[in-house]
Design an enzyme around this catalytic site. Structure first.
Site, mmCIF file in Angstrom:
data_model
loop_
_atom_site.group_PDB
_atom_site.id
_atom_site.type_symbol
_atom_site.label_atom_id
_atom_site.label_comp_id
_atom_site.label_asym_id
_atom_site.label_seq_id
_atom_site.Cartn_x
_atom_site.Cartn_y
_atom_site.Cartn_z
ATOM 1 N N GLY A 21 -13.007 35.586 0.148
ATOM 2 C CA GLY A 21 -14.145 36.201 0.683
ATOM 3 C C GLY A 21 -14.022 36.275 2.330
ATOM 4 O O GLY A 21 -15.075 36.043 2.891
ATOM 5 N N ALA A 22 -12.932 36.370 2.830
ATOM 6 C CA ALA A 22 -12.852 36.405 4.300
ATOM 7 C C ALA A 22 -13.021 37.346 5.064
ATOM 8 O O ALA A 22 -12.506 37.246 6.442
ATOM 9 C CB ALA A 22 -11.450 35.521 4.535
ATOM 10 N N ASN A 23 -13.663 38.586 4.451
ATOM 11 C CA ASN A 23 -13.643 39.955 5.335
ATOM 12 C C ASN A 23 -15.256 39.889 5.777
ATOM 13 O O ASN A 23 -15.588 40.739 6.756
ATOM 14 C CB ASN A 23 -13.375 41.054 4.385
ATOM 15 C CG ASN A 23 -14.273 41.058 3.118
ATOM 16 O OD1 ASN A 23 -14.470 40.183 2.090
ATOM 17 N ND2 ASN A 23 -15.520 41.803 3.191
ATOM 18 N N GLY A 25 -19.040 37.612 6.863
ATOM 19 C CA GLY A 25 -19.905 36.147 6.866
ATOM 20 C C GLY A 25 -19.166 34.776 7.019
ATOM 21 O O GLY A 25 -18.188 34.885 7.909
ATOM 22 N N GLY A 27 -16.599 33.229 5.377
ATOM 23 C CA GLY A 27 -15.435 33.202 5.264
ATOM 24 C C GLY A 27 -14.697 33.934 6.452
ATOM 25 O O GLY A 27 -13.515 33.400 6.651
ATOM 26 N N SER A 138 -24.058 25.229 -2.375
ATOM 27 C CA SER A 138 -25.058 25.501 -1.650
ATOM 28 C C SER A 138 -26.280 24.603 -2.031
ATOM 29 O O SER A 138 -26.129 23.992 -3.189
ATOM 30 C CB SER A 138 -25.846 27.066 -2.331
ATOM 31 O OG SER A 138 -26.845 27.291 -2.011
ATOM 32 N N TYR A 164 -27.836 31.772 -10.321
ATOM 33 C CA TYR A 164 -27.241 31.288 -9.080
ATOM 34 C C TYR A 164 -27.156 30.104 -8.937
ATOM 35 O O TYR A 164 -26.018 29.153 -8.563
ATOM 36 C CB TYR A 164 -27.658 32.142 -7.741
ATOM 37 C CG TYR A 164 -27.142 31.642 -6.454
ATOM 38 C CD1 TYR A 164 -25.937 32.069 -6.157
ATOM 39 C CD2 TYR A 164 -27.720 31.016 -5.667
ATOM 40 C CE1 TYR A 164 -25.455 31.919 -5.074
ATOM 41 C CE2 TYR A 164 -27.150 30.678 -4.255
ATOM 42 C CZ TYR A 164 -25.985 30.854 -3.962
ATOM 43 O OH TYR A 164 -25.491 30.673 -2.815
#
Length: 289
Positions: A21-23, A25, A27, A138, A164
Protein backbone atom coordinates in the site's frame (compact mmCIF):
# COMPACT_ATOMS: atom_id res chain seq x y z
CA UNK A 1 14.46 8.90 21.85
CA UNK A 2 11.74 11.28 23.06
CA UNK A 3 12.14 13.52 20.02
CA UNK A 4 12.72 10.79 17.43
CA UNK A 5 11.63 11.60 13.87
CA UNK A 6 12.25 10.23 10.39
CA UNK A 7 15.27 12.54 10.23
CA UNK A 8 16.90 10.18 12.76
CA UNK A 9 16.60 7.08 10.56
CA UNK A 10 19.87 5.18 10.28
CA UNK A 11 21.32 4.27 6.89
CA UNK A 12 19.49 1.46 5.11
CA UNK A 13 22.07 1.22 2.32
CA UNK A 14 22.25 -2.32 0.97
CA UNK A 15 18.94 -3.31 2.56
CA UNK A 16 15.69 -4.27 0.83
CA UNK A 17 12.28 -3.28 2.19
CA UNK A 18 8.82 -4.19 0.89
CA UNK A 19 6.00 -1.79 1.76
CA UNK A 20 2.44 -2.76 0.92
CA UNK A 21 0.00 0.00 0.00
CA UNK A 22 2.90 2.33 -0.71
CA UNK A 23 1.24 4.47 -3.39
CA UNK A 24 -0.38 6.89 -0.92
CA UNK A 25 -0.76 7.91 2.72
CA UNK A 26 1.35 6.33 5.43
CA UNK A 27 2.75 3.71 3.09
CA UNK A 28 4.00 6.27 0.60
CA UNK A 29 5.77 8.25 3.31
CA UNK A 30 7.24 5.10 4.84
CA UNK A 31 8.61 4.05 1.45
CA UNK A 32 9.85 7.56 0.64
CA UNK A 33 11.79 7.91 3.87
CA UNK A 34 13.38 4.46 3.67
CA UNK A 35 14.43 5.08 0.07
CA UNK A 36 15.88 8.42 1.17
CA UNK A 37 18.24 6.69 3.59
CA UNK A 38 19.45 4.17 1.03
CA UNK A 39 17.04 1.22 1.08
CA UNK A 40 15.95 -0.54 -2.06
CA UNK A 41 12.19 -0.19 -1.61
CA UNK A 42 9.60 -2.31 -3.38
CA UNK A 43 6.24 -0.56 -3.55
CA UNK A 44 3.72 -3.40 -3.44
CA UNK A 45 0.52 -1.85 -4.77
CA UNK A 46 -2.80 -2.83 -6.33
CA UNK A 47 -2.79 0.10 -8.76
CA UNK A 48 0.62 0.25 -10.46
CA UNK A 49 -0.15 3.53 -12.23
CA UNK A 50 -0.61 5.20 -8.85
CA UNK A 51 2.46 3.35 -7.62
CA UNK A 52 4.52 4.71 -10.51
CA UNK A 53 3.30 8.24 -9.76
CA UNK A 54 4.31 7.86 -6.10
CA UNK A 55 7.69 6.36 -7.03
CA UNK A 56 8.41 9.28 -9.37
CA UNK A 57 8.38 11.61 -6.36
CA UNK A 58 10.90 9.52 -4.40
CA UNK A 59 14.67 9.51 -4.48
CA UNK A 60 16.76 6.36 -4.42
CA UNK A 61 16.17 2.80 -5.57
CA UNK A 62 12.41 2.35 -5.83
CA UNK A 63 10.55 -0.39 -7.68
CA UNK A 64 6.80 -0.81 -8.23
CA UNK A 65 5.21 -4.25 -8.28
CA UNK A 66 1.62 -5.43 -8.52
CA UNK A 67 0.03 -6.83 -5.35
CA UNK A 68 -3.69 -7.24 -4.74
CA UNK A 69 -4.21 -8.38 -1.15
CA UNK A 70 -7.83 -9.20 -1.97
CA UNK A 71 -6.69 -11.98 -4.31
CA UNK A 72 -4.56 -14.81 -2.92
CA UNK A 73 -3.41 -15.70 -6.44
CA UNK A 74 -1.95 -12.18 -6.72
CA UNK A 75 -0.30 -12.57 -3.31
CA UNK A 76 1.34 -15.82 -4.42
CA UNK A 77 2.45 -14.33 -7.73
CA UNK A 78 4.01 -11.36 -5.95
CA UNK A 79 5.84 -13.57 -3.45
CA UNK A 80 7.09 -15.84 -6.22
CA UNK A 81 8.49 -12.80 -8.01
CA UNK A 82 10.61 -11.71 -5.05
CA UNK A 83 14.13 -13.06 -5.52
CA UNK A 84 16.93 -12.71 -3.04
CA UNK A 85 16.63 -11.65 0.57
CA UNK A 86 14.20 -9.10 1.99
CA UNK A 87 15.37 -7.36 5.14
CA UNK A 88 12.04 -5.83 6.18
CA UNK A 89 8.42 -6.45 5.24
CA UNK A 90 6.00 -3.64 6.14
CA UNK A 91 2.39 -4.82 6.11
CA UNK A 92 0.88 -1.36 5.73
CA UNK A 93 -1.98 -1.57 3.19
CA UNK A 94 -5.50 -1.49 4.51
CA UNK A 95 -9.12 -0.46 4.06
CA UNK A 96 -11.28 1.06 6.77
CA UNK A 97 -14.97 0.79 7.65
CA UNK A 98 -16.11 0.08 4.10
CA UNK A 99 -19.52 -1.34 3.10
CA UNK A 100 -19.78 -5.12 3.02
CA UNK A 101 -17.94 -6.72 0.13
CA UNK A 102 -16.05 -9.94 -0.52
CA UNK A 103 -12.55 -10.55 -1.80
CA UNK A 104 -11.85 -12.77 -4.79
CA UNK A 105 -11.52 -15.70 -2.37
CA UNK A 106 -14.80 -14.98 -0.59
CA UNK A 107 -13.44 -13.28 2.54
CA UNK A 108 -15.11 -10.21 4.04
CA UNK A 109 -13.05 -7.45 2.48
CA UNK A 110 -11.63 -5.86 5.64
CA UNK A 111 -10.43 -9.06 7.30
CA UNK A 112 -9.37 -10.29 3.87
CA UNK A 113 -7.28 -7.23 3.04
CA UNK A 114 -6.03 -6.12 6.43
CA UNK A 115 -5.29 -9.54 7.92
CA UNK A 116 -5.60 -12.60 5.66
CA UNK A 117 -3.82 -11.08 2.66
CA UNK A 118 -0.92 -9.96 4.81
CA UNK A 119 -0.92 -13.25 6.71
CA UNK A 120 -0.45 -15.13 3.43
CA UNK A 121 2.13 -12.67 2.15
CA UNK A 122 4.20 -12.91 5.32
CA UNK A 123 4.21 -16.70 5.35
CA UNK A 124 5.14 -16.91 1.68
CA UNK A 125 8.00 -14.42 2.06
CA UNK A 126 9.23 -15.54 5.48
CA UNK A 127 12.09 -17.76 4.22
CA UNK A 128 13.51 -14.67 2.47
CA UNK A 129 13.09 -12.19 5.38
CA UNK A 130 16.22 -11.49 7.43
CA UNK A 131 15.33 -8.78 9.94
CA UNK A 132 11.70 -8.02 10.78
CA UNK A 133 8.03 -7.89 9.86
CA UNK A 134 6.16 -4.72 10.83
CA UNK A 135 2.37 -4.76 10.62
CA UNK A 136 0.33 -1.57 10.85
CA UNK A 137 -2.57 -1.92 13.27
CA UNK A 138 -4.76 0.76 14.85
CA UNK A 139 -6.07 1.89 18.21
CA UNK A 140 -9.42 0.83 16.77
CA UNK A 141 -8.36 -2.68 17.75
CA UNK A 142 -9.88 -1.64 21.08
CA UNK A 143 -13.37 -2.11 19.62
CA UNK A 144 -12.44 -5.37 17.94
CA UNK A 145 -13.58 -8.86 18.76
CA UNK A 146 -12.36 -11.95 16.90
CA UNK A 147 -15.15 -14.37 16.00
CA UNK A 148 -13.43 -17.63 15.11
CA UNK A 149 -16.77 -19.11 14.05
CA UNK A 150 -17.75 -16.15 11.83
CA UNK A 151 -14.55 -14.33 10.91
CA UNK A 152 -16.01 -13.35 7.53
CA UNK A 153 -19.38 -12.05 8.74
CA UNK A 154 -21.44 -14.75 7.08
CA UNK A 155 -23.97 -15.15 9.89
CA UNK A 156 -23.63 -11.90 11.90
CA UNK A 157 -25.24 -8.67 10.69
CA UNK A 158 -22.36 -6.80 9.08
CA UNK A 159 -21.17 -3.68 10.89
CA UNK A 160 -18.38 -1.76 9.18
CA UNK A 161 -16.58 -0.36 12.22
CA UNK A 162 -16.63 -3.55 14.31
CA UNK A 163 -15.40 -5.40 11.20
CA UNK A 164 -12.53 -2.92 10.94
CA UNK A 165 -11.80 -3.31 14.65
CA UNK A 166 -11.73 -7.09 14.24
CA UNK A 167 -9.19 -6.81 11.42
CA UNK A 168 -6.95 -4.48 13.43
CA UNK A 169 -7.14 -6.75 16.48
CA UNK A 170 -6.22 -9.62 14.16
CA UNK A 171 -3.08 -7.67 13.17
CA UNK A 172 -1.92 -7.64 16.78
CA UNK A 173 -2.75 -11.28 17.48
CA UNK A 174 -0.97 -12.22 14.26
CA UNK A 175 2.12 -10.27 15.33
CA UNK A 176 2.22 -11.94 18.75
CA UNK A 177 1.81 -15.46 17.37
CA UNK A 178 4.32 -14.81 14.59
CA UNK A 179 6.88 -13.66 17.17
CA UNK A 180 6.20 -16.74 19.30
CA UNK A 181 6.76 -19.01 16.32
CA UNK A 182 9.90 -17.15 15.26
CA UNK A 183 11.40 -17.43 18.74
CA UNK A 184 10.42 -21.10 18.98
CA UNK A 185 12.14 -21.82 15.66
CA UNK A 186 15.31 -20.02 16.71
CA UNK A 187 14.93 -17.38 14.00
CA UNK A 188 16.52 -13.95 14.62
CA UNK A 189 13.65 -12.28 12.71
CA UNK A 190 11.42 -10.05 14.82
CA UNK A 191 7.72 -9.25 14.50
CA UNK A 192 6.47 -5.80 15.50
CA UNK A 193 3.27 -3.80 15.10
CA UNK A 194 2.65 -0.06 14.98
CA UNK A 195 -0.28 2.32 14.98
CA UNK A 196 -0.26 5.88 13.66
CA UNK A 197 -2.42 7.48 16.32
CA UNK A 198 -5.02 9.36 14.31
CA UNK A 199 -3.48 10.69 11.12
CA UNK A 200 -5.34 12.46 8.35
CA UNK A 201 -4.87 10.37 5.20
CA UNK A 202 -6.96 9.38 2.20
CA UNK A 203 -8.02 6.23 4.10
CA UNK A 204 -10.53 8.18 6.19
CA UNK A 205 -12.21 9.57 3.11
CA UNK A 206 -13.04 6.19 1.59
CA UNK A 207 -15.42 4.52 4.01
CA UNK A 208 -18.18 4.35 1.41
CA UNK A 209 -20.60 5.50 4.10
CA UNK A 210 -21.63 9.18 3.70
CA UNK A 211 -22.32 9.69 7.41
CA UNK A 212 -19.17 7.87 8.48
CA UNK A 213 -17.07 9.79 5.98
CA UNK A 214 -18.41 13.12 7.26
CA UNK A 215 -17.64 12.12 10.85
CA UNK A 216 -14.06 11.14 10.12
CA UNK A 217 -13.53 14.33 8.15
CA UNK A 218 -14.60 16.30 11.23
CA UNK A 219 -12.21 14.14 13.26
CA UNK A 220 -9.42 14.92 10.83
CA UNK A 221 -9.45 18.50 12.07
CA UNK A 222 -7.91 17.16 15.29
CA UNK A 223 -5.67 14.63 13.58
CA UNK A 224 -1.94 14.65 13.14
CA UNK A 225 -0.46 14.63 9.65
CA UNK A 226 0.57 11.55 7.71
CA UNK A 227 4.27 12.16 8.39
CA UNK A 228 3.56 11.79 12.10
CA UNK A 229 1.59 8.60 11.51
CA UNK A 230 4.31 7.08 9.34
CA UNK A 231 6.87 7.97 12.01
CA UNK A 232 5.47 5.20 14.21
CA UNK A 233 5.99 2.61 11.47
CA UNK A 234 9.49 3.91 10.74
CA UNK A 235 10.37 3.67 14.44
CA UNK A 236 9.23 0.03 14.47
CA UNK A 237 11.16 -0.65 11.24
CA UNK A 238 14.44 0.87 12.38
CA UNK A 239 14.87 0.71 16.14
CA UNK A 240 16.29 -2.10 18.30
CA UNK A 241 13.15 -3.40 20.01
CA UNK A 242 12.11 -6.60 21.77
CA UNK A 243 10.02 -8.95 19.66
CA UNK A 244 6.27 -8.24 19.57
CA UNK A 245 6.67 -4.57 20.40
CA UNK A 246 3.62 -2.43 19.60
CA UNK A 247 4.75 1.09 18.68
CA UNK A 248 2.63 4.23 18.81
CA UNK A 249 2.46 7.78 20.15
CA UNK A 250 2.87 7.99 23.92
CA UNK A 251 -0.44 9.78 24.39
CA UNK A 252 -2.47 7.62 21.99
CA UNK A 253 -2.86 10.31 19.32
CA UNK A 254 0.10 12.57 20.04
CA UNK A 255 3.48 12.44 21.68
CA UNK A 256 6.85 10.76 21.13
CA UNK A 257 7.09 7.39 19.44
CA UNK A 258 7.73 4.26 21.48
CA UNK A 259 6.23 1.04 22.86
CA UNK A 260 2.55 1.42 23.65
CA UNK A 261 -0.23 -0.59 25.27
CA UNK A 262 -2.68 -3.00 23.66
CA UNK A 263 -6.07 -4.25 24.81
CA UNK A 264 -6.48 -7.37 26.95
CA UNK A 265 -8.04 -9.14 23.94
CA UNK A 266 -4.87 -8.38 21.99
CA UNK A 267 -2.86 -10.21 24.64
CA UNK A 268 -4.86 -13.45 24.43
CA UNK A 269 -2.27 -16.07 23.46
CA UNK A 270 -4.83 -18.84 23.01
CA UNK A 271 -6.94 -16.70 20.66
CA UNK A 272 -3.79 -15.71 18.77
CA UNK A 273 -2.89 -19.38 18.22
CA UNK A 274 -6.44 -20.27 17.20
CA UNK A 275 -6.62 -17.33 14.77
CA UNK A 276 -3.33 -18.43 13.26
CA UNK A 277 -4.65 -21.96 12.70
CA UNK A 278 -7.84 -20.63 11.11
CA UNK A 279 -5.87 -18.22 8.92
CA UNK A 280 -3.69 -21.09 7.71
CA UNK A 281 -6.80 -23.02 6.71
CA UNK A 282 -8.37 -20.06 4.92
CA UNK A 283 -5.26 -18.97 3.02
CA UNK A 284 -3.56 -22.31 2.44
CA UNK A 285 -0.26 -20.92 3.80
CA UNK A 286 1.79 -21.98 6.79
CA UNK A 287 4.69 -20.78 8.94
CA UNK A 288 7.61 -21.67 6.73
CA UNK A 289 10.60 -21.76 9.11
Amino acid sequence: MSGWTAADLPSFTGRTVIVTGANSGLGEITARELARVGAKVILAVRNTEKGDAAAAKMTGAVEVRKLDLQDLASVRAFADGVTGQVDVLVNNAGIMAVPYAQTVDGFESQIGTNHLGHFALTNLLLPKITDRVVTVSSMMHLIGYISLTDLNWKSRPYLAWPAYGQSKLANLLFTSELQRKLAESGSPVKAHAAHPGYSATNLQGQTGNPIGTRLVKVGNRLATDADFGARQTLFAVSQDLPGDTFVGPRFTMWGPSGPTLRSPLARDAKKAAALWDLSEQLTGTKFAL
